[in-house]
Design an enzyme around this catalytic site. Structure first.
Site, mmCIF file in Angstrom:
data_model
loop_
_atom_site.group_PDB
_atom_site.id
_atom_site.type_symbol
_atom_site.label_atom_id
_atom_site.label_comp_id
_atom_site.label_asym_id
_atom_site.label_seq_id
_atom_site.Cartn_x
_atom_site.Cartn_y
_atom_site.Cartn_z
ATOM 1 N N CYS A 135 37.938 5.243 51.185
ATOM 2 C CA CYS A 135 36.896 5.194 50.162
ATOM 3 C C CYS A 135 36.100 6.503 50.090
ATOM 4 C CB CYS A 135 36.004 3.983 50.386
ATOM 5 S SG CYS A 135 35.125 3.473 48.892
ATOM 6 N N HIS A 158 40.189 -0.391 50.162
ATOM 7 C CA HIS A 158 39.819 -0.872 51.493
ATOM 8 C C HIS A 158 40.936 -1.700 52.126
ATOM 9 C CE1 HIS A 158 35.520 0.245 51.866
ATOM 10 N NE2 HIS A 158 35.622 0.325 50.547
ATOM 11 N N GLU A 162 41.156 -2.709 55.129
ATOM 12 C CA GLU A 162 40.632 -3.721 56.067
ATOM 13 C C GLU A 162 40.257 -5.007 55.344
ATOM 14 O OE1 GLU A 162 36.991 -2.430 54.181
ATOM 15 O OE2 GLU A 162 38.782 -1.359 54.829
#
Length: 366
Positions: free
Chosen positions: A259, A345, A347
């Site tokens: 990001c 993202h 995760e």
């Protein structure tokens, strides 16, 4: 139960558009950049994501607060980071999940978050989508619209704003098991906790450094590689981080950015970033991996992006991922070096796990 939701609240946009609804959270006034997230779940993870610092979130899903909150387990940082919240139907003190630690209303009151509900979020999102992101103010204590306009005028534009210093850890700390086989240095620009969990589960021991830490101090720890985290604000206002990352890239150790970290790596390679008309915020953004030809559904949260035109001019960089909705740059790597980054993202807290292979790829390089 208090009478929060019986109190009138106003949402005033920078262009003069006004919405009237009911108060949620703390009774007060708060301003920030308004943006919308299309995720159907994971509201607590969104509110505690440091990347949302300085922003007012419009949740597009109809019901918010209906499953309560979980302390620590569903928090992406040590505190709520948003400036305000806008939603349609709000479950204040009632929630369905038996394992919840409490209500969203109590959570917001404790955190001092001002919000508004009982407004047409479809209309608000449609307006922002067409007009672009802008500042806004929410108030459940000021009814004079001219006074609200005066307060809103004090709110700075997100463009040109450096915010990582506001959310980065003050002191370096460790995460993971000291006995792990890999050591990873993390430059904390506003890092989500689930990113650290993903590295820890892959046998990494991390030292998390403040955003302004001198590069010599970061290197001194002797890590096997470096991670540049997500975070809030305009990457064009972060020359200090660009200089640090430029130094790290010049070495031979692996570097991975997510990001804002992706944008900082791009600027370190001489590629400009720009503020988007709306940004990408949600759990279902389609991204194509240009190296494998496969697509993945991704979790995203960003209002700035890397210039595709500029990236194509830089011979040392290869674009590896693109957004299938608008062809924006979603990933890149530095040719001949173990350096890569993604705009989204992997995760995914909340969101799909399609992209977690990126953690494996990076740890495999350490």
């Amino acid at each position: 139960m208090d009478n929060t939701q019986t109190k009138t609240a106003f949402l005033l946009l920078e262009d003069g558009t006004l919405f009237k609804g009911k108060a949620l959270g703390k009774i007060g006034t708060s301003a920030g950049e308004i943006c919308f997230n299309t995720g159907m779940t994971g509201y607590q993870e969104i509110y505690t994501d440091p990347s949302y610092y300085g922003q007012v979130i419009v949740n597009t899903t109809s019901h918010i607060g209906n499953y309560g909150i979980k302390l620590e387990e569903e928090e992406e940082s040590s505190s709520v980071k948003i400036k305000g919240m806008v939603c349609n139907a709000y479950a204040d003190h009632y929630y369905s999940r038996k394992t919840a630690d409490g209500s969203l209303q109590d959570y917001f009151e404790k955190a001092g978050i001002v919000g508004i509900c009982d407004v047409d979020t479809r209309q608000i999102v449609r307006h922002i989508r067409n007009a672009g992101v802008m500042n806004c103010i929410i108030s459940s204590e000021i009814e004079d619209i001219e006074e609200l306009k005066a307060e809103l005028a004090k709110c700075p534009s997100m463009e040109g704003l450096e915010l990582s210093s506001k959310v980065s850890t003050k002191d370096a700390y460790f995460f993971g098991e000291e006995s792990a086989s890999k050591k990873l240095a993390v430059l904390d620009l506003g890092c989500k906790t689930n990113i650290l969990r993903n590295f820890s589960s892959r046998d990494c021991y991390m030292k998390v450094f403040n955003a302004h830490t001198p590069v010599s101090e970061i290197k001194e720890w002797g890590a096997d590689g470096y991670f540049i985290s997500n975070g809030p604000g305009d990457p064009a206002a972060m020359d200090y981080a660009v200089d640090t990352v430029k130094d790290l890239i010049e070495g031979e150790k692996p570097v991975f950015g997510i990001c804002l970290g992706h944008q900082i790596i791009a600027r370190a390679c001489g590629i400009d970033t720009y503020k988007m008309h709306n940004g990408h915020r949600g759990l279902n953004h389609p991204v194509k991996n240009l190296k494998t030809g496969k697509s993945e559904i991704t979790s995203q949260n960003h209002g700035f992006a890397v210039s595709a035109d500029e990236a194509k001019k830089v011979n040392s960089v290869e674009i590896t991922h693109i957004n299938l909705n608008d062809n924006t740059v979603e990933g890149m790597e530095v040719k001949g070096k173990p350096v890569f980054s993604v705009q989204y993202h992997p995760e995914a807290a909340p969101g799909p796990h399609d992209s977690r292979y990126l953690f494996d790829d990076f740890v495999g390089k350490l």
